[in-house]
Design a protein around this motif. Structure first.
Motif: not given
Length: 112
Positions: A65, A35-36, A67, A59, A95-97, A62, A9-10
């Motif tokens: 993302n 994209t989420g 992957t 989200d 918001d990390t992953g 943001r 995410n970061k």
């Protein structure tokens, strides 16, 4: 062998993450722009306050993302997770992953 999937995410730490993987002896990753679900739902339903609120929670600000797909030897998995946590922080925080692995039964085309 394992397939490690890491949804980052970061995105601003991506280059640092790749450098740290390299330092740890982890070479080669495929990086996809992703994209989420909340972002897609919000984009398709601008009028719905529910989806807008959901997006704001899941989200915030943001757009995308990254992957990462990594083919790892079993003994590399712990090192890869340590690198991720060292660069990104605690994955249990928002918001990390997300990281997970899947077993690989066959690999061709990967240098050993």
């Amino acid at each position: 062998m394992k397939l490690m999937v890491f949804i980052l995410n970061k995105v601003e730490v991506l280059e640092d993450l790749l450098r740290e993987f390299n330092t740890a002896g982890i070479h080669g990753a495929t990086i996809l722009t992703s994209t989420g679900m909340a972002r897609v739902l919000h984009g398709n339903d601008e009028e719905s306050p529910l989806f807008g609120s959901l997006r704001a929670l899941l989200d915030p600000g943001r757009e995308e993302n990254r992957t990462l797909l990594l083919v790892l030897r079993d003994e590399q998995v712990h090192a890869a997770v340590s690198v991720i946590q060292g660069v990104v922080g605690d994955l249990n925080k928002p918001d990390t992953g997300i990281v997970f692995t899947l077993p690989i039964d066959l690999v061709e085309g990967v240098r050993k």
